[in-house]
Design a protein around this motif. Structure first.
Motif, PDB file in Angstrom:
ATOM      1  N   GLN A  77      27.056  -9.434   5.118  1.00  0.00           N
ATOM      2  CA  GLN A  77      26.611  -8.611   3.918  1.00  0.00           C
ATOM      3  C   GLN A  77      26.703  -7.176   4.465  1.00  0.00           C
ATOM      4  OE1 GLN A  77      22.681  -9.606   2.924  1.00  0.00           O
ATOM      5  NE2 GLN A  77      23.177 -11.552   2.007  1.00  0.00           N
ATOM      6  N   ARG A  78      26.738  -7.094   5.764  1.00  0.00           N
ATOM      7  CA  ARG A  78      26.972  -5.629   6.491  1.00  0.00           C
ATOM      8  C   ARG A  78      28.401  -4.940   6.194  1.00  0.00           C
ATOM      9  NH1 ARG A  78      24.474  -7.692  12.363  1.00  0.00           N
ATOM     10  NH2 ARG A  78      22.293  -7.991  11.617  1.00  0.00           N
ATOM     11  N   ILE A  79      28.385  -3.732   5.968  1.00  0.00           N
ATOM     12  CA  ILE A  79      29.503  -2.993   5.531  1.00  0.00           C
ATOM     13  C   ILE A  79      30.499  -2.752   6.636  1.00  0.00           C
ATOM     14  CG2 ILE A  79      28.178  -1.875   3.513  1.00  0.00           C
ATOM     15  CD1 ILE A  79      28.178   0.579   5.302  1.00  0.00           C
ATOM     16  N   ASP A  80      30.082  -3.029   7.747  1.00  0.00           N
ATOM     17  CA  ASP A  80      30.983  -2.714   9.113  1.00  0.00           C
ATOM     18  C   ASP A  80      31.704  -3.745   9.575  1.00  0.00           C
ATOM     19  OD1 ASP A  80      28.776  -4.187   9.872  1.00  0.00           O
ATOM     20  OD2 ASP A  80      28.605  -3.132  11.985  1.00  0.00           O
ATOM     21  N   LYS A  81      31.524  -5.057   8.784  1.00  0.00           N
ATOM     22  CA  LYS A  81      32.528  -6.120   8.937  1.00  0.00           C
ATOM     23  C   LYS A  81      34.121  -5.816   8.883  1.00  0.00           C
ATOM     24  CE  LYS A  81      31.986  -8.286   4.359  1.00  0.00           C
ATOM     25  NZ  LYS A  81      31.175  -7.151   3.882  1.00  0.00           N
ATOM     26  N   ILE A  82      34.974  -6.546   9.253  1.00  0.00           N
ATOM     27  CA  ILE A  82      36.287  -6.579   8.626  1.00  0.00           C
ATOM     28  C   ILE A  82      37.054  -7.922   8.324  1.00  0.00           C
ATOM     29  CG2 ILE A  82      36.612  -4.429  10.692  1.00  0.00           C
ATOM     30  CD1 ILE A  82      38.296  -6.661  12.215  1.00  0.00           C
ATOM     31  N   ILE A  83      37.729  -7.339   7.336  1.00  0.00           N
ATOM     32  CA  ILE A  83      38.331  -8.856   6.642  1.00  0.00           C
ATOM     33  C   ILE A  83      39.578  -8.344   6.713  1.00  0.00           C
ATOM     34  CG2 ILE A  83      38.340 -10.091   4.587  1.00  0.00           C
ATOM     35  CD1 ILE A  83      35.748  -9.104   3.600  1.00  0.00           C
ATOM     36  N   LEU A  84      40.540  -9.321   7.399  1.00  0.00           N
ATOM     37  CA  LEU A  84      42.012  -9.217   7.520  1.00  0.00           C
ATOM     38  C   LEU A  84      42.741 -10.290   6.697  1.00  0.00           C
ATOM     39  CD1 LEU A  84      41.850  -8.602  11.423  1.00  0.00           C
ATOM     40  CD2 LEU A  84      41.890  -6.802   9.499  1.00  0.00           C
ATOM     41  N   THR A  85      43.220 -10.046   5.651  1.00  0.00           N
ATOM     42  CA  THR A  85      43.895 -11.039   4.609  1.00  0.00           C
ATOM     43  C   THR A  85      45.149 -11.564   5.391  1.00  0.00           C
ATOM     44  OG1 THR A  85      42.747 -10.244   2.928  1.00  0.00           O
ATOM     45  CG2 THR A  85      44.660 -11.606   2.614  1.00  0.00           C
ATOM     46  N   THR A  86      45.526 -12.518   5.805  1.00  0.00           N
ATOM     47  CA  THR A  86      46.716 -13.004   6.415  1.00  0.00           C
ATOM     48  C   THR A  86      47.447 -13.772   5.391  1.00  0.00           C
ATOM     49  OG1 THR A  86      45.688 -15.264   6.870  1.00  0.00           O
ATOM     50  CG2 THR A  86      45.465 -13.584   8.750  1.00  0.00           C
ATOM     51  N   ASN A  87      47.092 -14.477   4.362  1.00  0.00           N
ATOM     52  CA  ASN A  87      47.891 -14.620   3.317  1.00  0.00           C
ATOM     53  C   ASN A  87      47.027 -15.095   2.054  1.00  0.00           C
ATOM     54  OD1 ASN A  87      46.924 -17.747   3.480  1.00  0.00           O
ATOM     55  ND2 ASN A  87      48.295 -17.779   5.245  1.00  0.00           N
ATOM     56  N   SER A  88      47.487 -15.312   1.016  1.00  0.00           N
ATOM     57  CA  SER A  88      46.507 -15.604  -0.375  1.00  0.00           C
ATOM     58  C   SER A  88      45.560 -16.431   0.001  1.00  0.00           C
ATOM     59  CB  SER A  88      47.561 -15.939  -1.448  1.00  0.00           C
ATOM     60  OG  SER A  88      48.299 -17.204  -1.298  1.00  0.00           O
ATOM     61  N   THR A 132      44.204 -17.630   3.169  1.00  0.00           N
ATOM     62  CA  THR A 132      43.446 -17.701   4.409  1.00  0.00           C
ATOM     63  C   THR A 132      43.234 -16.113   4.693  1.00  0.00           C
ATOM     64  OG1 THR A 132      45.098 -19.286   5.189  1.00  0.00           O
ATOM     65  CG2 THR A 132      43.906 -18.067   6.744  1.00  0.00           C
ATOM     66  N   CYS A 133      41.998 -15.862   5.346  1.00  0.00           N
ATOM     67  CA  CYS A 133      41.813 -14.620   5.904  1.00  0.00           C
ATOM     68  C   CYS A 133      40.807 -14.892   7.085  1.00  0.00           C
ATOM     69  CB  CYS A 133      41.029 -13.885   4.664  1.00  0.00           C
ATOM     70  SG  CYS A 133      39.362 -14.352   4.548  1.00  0.00           S
ATOM     71  N   VAL A 134      40.756 -13.619   7.884  1.00  0.00           N
ATOM     72  CA  VAL A 134      39.987 -13.675   9.272  1.00  0.00           C
ATOM     73  C   VAL A 134      39.029 -12.696   9.136  1.00  0.00           C
ATOM     74  CG1 VAL A 134      40.070 -13.232  11.625  1.00  0.00           C
ATOM     75  CG2 VAL A 134      42.108 -14.449  10.451  1.00  0.00           C
ATOM     76  N   ILE A 135      37.988 -13.107   9.310  1.00  0.00           N
ATOM     77  CA  ILE A 135      36.596 -12.152   9.224  1.00  0.00           C
ATOM     78  C   ILE A 135      35.954 -12.067  10.474  1.00  0.00           C
ATOM     79  CG2 ILE A 135      34.411 -11.794   8.111  1.00  0.00           C
ATOM     80  CD1 ILE A 135      35.455 -13.795   5.955  1.00  0.00           C
ATOM     81  N   ALA A 136      35.656 -10.721  10.934  1.00  0.00           N
ATOM     82  CA  ALA A 136      35.162 -10.301  12.304  1.00  0.00           C
ATOM     83  C   ALA A 136      33.923  -9.834  12.037  1.00  0.00           C
ATOM     84  CB  ALA A 136      35.850  -9.660  13.252  1.00  0.00           C
ATOM     85  N   THR A 137      32.402 -10.133  12.179  1.00  0.00           N
ATOM     86  CA  THR A 137      31.245  -9.612  12.089  1.00  0.00           C
ATOM     87  C   THR A 137      30.696  -9.226  13.579  1.00  0.00           C
ATOM     88  OG1 THR A 137      30.173 -11.628  12.274  1.00  0.00           O
ATOM     89  CG2 THR A 137      30.842 -11.055   9.950  1.00  0.00           C
ATOM     90  N   ASP A 138      29.720  -8.650  13.597  1.00  0.00           N
ATOM     91  CA  ASP A 138      29.040  -8.298  14.847  1.00  0.00           C
ATOM     92  C   ASP A 138      29.061  -9.174  16.051  1.00  0.00           C
ATOM     93  OD1 ASP A 138      28.529  -5.662  13.991  1.00  0.00           O
ATOM     94  OD2 ASP A 138      26.492  -6.222  13.303  1.00  0.00           O
ATOM     95  N   ASN A 139      28.885 -10.606  15.417  1.00  0.00           N
ATOM     96  CA  ASN A 139      28.836 -11.718  16.664  1.00  0.00           C
ATOM     97  C   ASN A 139      29.696 -12.895  16.142  1.00  0.00           C
ATOM     98  OD1 ASN A 139      26.489 -10.923  18.223  1.00  0.00           O
ATOM     99  ND2 ASN A 139      25.345 -10.894  16.139  1.00  0.00           N
ATOM    100  N   TRP A 140      30.217 -12.860  14.880  1.00  0.00           N
ATOM    101  CA  TRP A 140      31.156 -13.928  14.699  1.00  0.00           C
ATOM    102  C   TRP A 140      32.655 -13.583  14.190  1.00  0.00           C
ATOM    103  CZ3 TRP A 140      28.760 -18.697  15.143  1.00  0.00           C
ATOM    104  CH2 TRP A 140      27.400 -18.901  15.001  1.00  0.00           C
ATOM    105  N   ILE A 141      33.282 -14.750  14.814  1.00  0.00           N
ATOM    106  CA  ILE A 141      34.916 -14.575  14.221  1.00  0.00           C
ATOM    107  C   ILE A 141      35.002 -15.948  13.482  1.00  0.00           C
ATOM    108  CG2 ILE A 141      37.328 -14.810  14.838  1.00  0.00           C
ATOM    109  CD1 ILE A 141      36.210 -13.506  17.460  1.00  0.00           C
ATOM    110  N   ILE A 142      35.554 -15.380  12.200  1.00  0.00           N
ATOM    111  CA  ILE A 142      35.616 -16.422  11.149  1.00  0.00           C
ATOM    112  C   ILE A 142      37.016 -16.707  10.521  1.00  0.00           C
ATOM    113  CG2 ILE A 142      34.531 -17.548   8.912  1.00  0.00           C
ATOM    114  CD1 ILE A 142      32.188 -15.493   9.533  1.00  0.00           C
ATOM    115  N   LYS A 143      37.413 -18.038  10.324  1.00  0.00           N
ATOM    116  CA  LYS A 143      38.724 -18.081   9.798  1.00  0.00           C
ATOM    117  C   LYS A 143      38.596 -18.925   8.382  1.00  0.00           C
ATOM    118  CE  LYS A 143      43.514 -19.852  10.379  1.00  0.00           C
ATOM    119  NZ  LYS A 143      44.559 -20.496  11.163  1.00  0.00           N
ATOM    120  N   VAL A 144      38.665 -18.363   7.432  1.00  0.00           N
ATOM    121  CA  VAL A 144      38.696 -18.908   5.986  1.00  0.00           C
ATOM    122  C   VAL A 144      39.882 -19.656   5.722  1.00  0.00           C
ATOM    123  CG1 VAL A 144      37.836 -18.594   3.526  1.00  0.00           C
ATOM    124  CG2 VAL A 144      36.888 -17.277   5.278  1.00  0.00           C
ATOM    125  N   LEU A 145      39.543 -21.065   5.377  1.00  0.00           N
ATOM    126  CA  LEU A 145      40.612 -21.821   5.131  1.00  0.00           C
ATOM    127  C   LEU A 145      40.440 -22.460   3.466  1.00  0.00           C
ATOM    128  CD1 LEU A 145      41.384 -23.637   8.213  1.00  0.00           C
ATOM    129  CD2 LEU A 145      42.754 -22.005   7.359  1.00  0.00           C
TER     130      LEU A 145
END
Length: 371
Positions: free
Chosen positions: A154-165, A167-180
């Motif tokens: 929910q924090r605004i300082d996260k980054i969301i990197l869309t790799t394709n339609s 899959t995306c990669v999300i980096a928050t303060d403590n977590w690295i998340i890959k969405v499949l």
């Protein structure tokens, strides 16, 4: 027969667009997450629960695709064409049976996942690895980890990197998340190693003027029971990820890539200048006034044919300044005067001398040769 082939090709095309939606489908909102947005809820408020619901709906829709094809054949009266092609009615019966059994098996799998508050779902199992417990009762449920991830998302300082339609990669303060499509892979930054182990370059990208480069980063959590995973990024997203994560990103020695668009331009600038005639210079060279580290090794010496008798103020001009810049600083200066939104035009554009403001192009940048 032609109608049957047209239907088959059309169904395969649409199925491919459902599984891997192209840009046009994404823009038009014809994706699973858009169509079923009312059922999925808010991703920003309940990130983990949102993706559990999304994975269930996605898996169910994918499993229905063979049944949809068989139902369409029956609906549009193409059974005779199918029998001619297969030559055996049994094969058609097997296909119809499988198309019915696959969704039923998927439904049973979803029911098993849903038991005990979705604790058997692959996403819940991935999060359960990070449940710290001091007893055998596993008193801290996976939902506690999910709540922590929800709060950070929910924090605004996260980054969301869309790799394709899909899959995306999300980096928050403590977590690295890959969405499949079916799950999310997670790694806590405190006990995770990040290793760049591969890079590849592809031609014909409008973003970089004919070329795009990707890197593969291996995410290796050290937590017992956790699973490593790979994230594939455009090299220009690397700096954003590097700035967000608290762990250093290791780059293997045999891996080279341009971390920023400026790095890529500097290398291209140097390659083009190498092809220009050298400028003979007899005096002693001084330090570059840009970086004060390297020797001045370039001279702006008019080589192009523009400006000869035309009187156009946009044409290249003669620069009378002595050599004061190294090639890297000159490349950085050249890039700083260009349109950031059109990097593909940088090499063909013009710039002005940092000192006398004489206009020049890349053909006028000459490496110095001592005489």
């Amino acid at each position: 027969m032609s109608a049957f082939l047209f239907y088959t090709l059309f169904y395969i095309l649409m199925s491919g667009c459902i599984i891997y939606p192209p840009t046009e489908f994404v823009s038009a909102g014809l994706t699973i997450k858009d169509i079923f947005s009312n059922l999925l809820g808010s991703e920003n408020e309940f990130f983990v629960q949102y993706h559990i619901r999304k994975s269930v709906i996605t898996l169910l829709i994918y499993s229905m695709l063979p049944f949809g094809y068989a139902f369409g054949l029956i609906l549009f009266g193409h059974i005779d064409a199918v029998n001619v092609l297969l030559s055996h009615v049994n094969l058609w019966s097997i296909f119809v049976t499988c198309s019915i059994l696959i969704p039923l098996y998927t439904l049973s799998k979803i029911l098993i996942w849903s038991m005990n508050n979705w604790s058997k779902h692959p996403i819940a199992k991935n999060l359960a690895v990070y449940c710290n417990s001091n007893n055998n009762n596993n008193s801290i449920p996976w939902t506690t980890v999910a709540s922590d991830i929800n709060v950070e998302y929910q924090r605004i300082d996260k980054i969301i990197l869309t790799t394709n339609s899909i899959t995306c990669v999300i980096a928050t303060d403590n977590w690295i998340i890959k969405v499949l499509p079916y799950t999310i892979m997670v790694a806590h930054q405190s006990d995770t190693a990040l290793i760049v182990n591969r890079s590849d370059t592809h031609e014909m990208s409008p973003v970089t003027g004919g070329e795009v480069q990707f890197i593969n980063i291996e995410v290796k959590p050290t937590r017992t029971g956790s699973q490593p995973f790979d994230i594939r990024l455009n090299v220009f997203d690397f700096k954003n990820l590097q700035d967000k994560v608290s762990r250093p990103i290791t780059i293997l020695q045999n891996i080279t890539f341009h971390k920023t668009l400026l790095d890529k331009f500097i290398d291209n600038f140097k390659e083009h200048v190498q092809e220009n005639p050298h400028y003979g210079y007899a005096e002693e060279l001084s330090q570059c006034i840009g970086c004060m580290q390297a020797l001045s090794n370039v001279k702006l010496h008019k080589q192009c044919s523009s400006g000869i008798g035309s009187g156009n103020p946009e044409d290249c001009m003669v620069c009378y300044c002595r050599p004061m810049w190294c090639i890297e600083c000159m490349a950085k200066w050249f890039a700083s005067r260009q349109d950031e939104n059109a990097p593909e035009t940088w090499l063909s554009s013009k710039c002005t001398c940092p000192v006398c403001r004489a206009r020049f192009c890349i053909l006028d940048v000459c490496l110095i040769q001592s005489i």
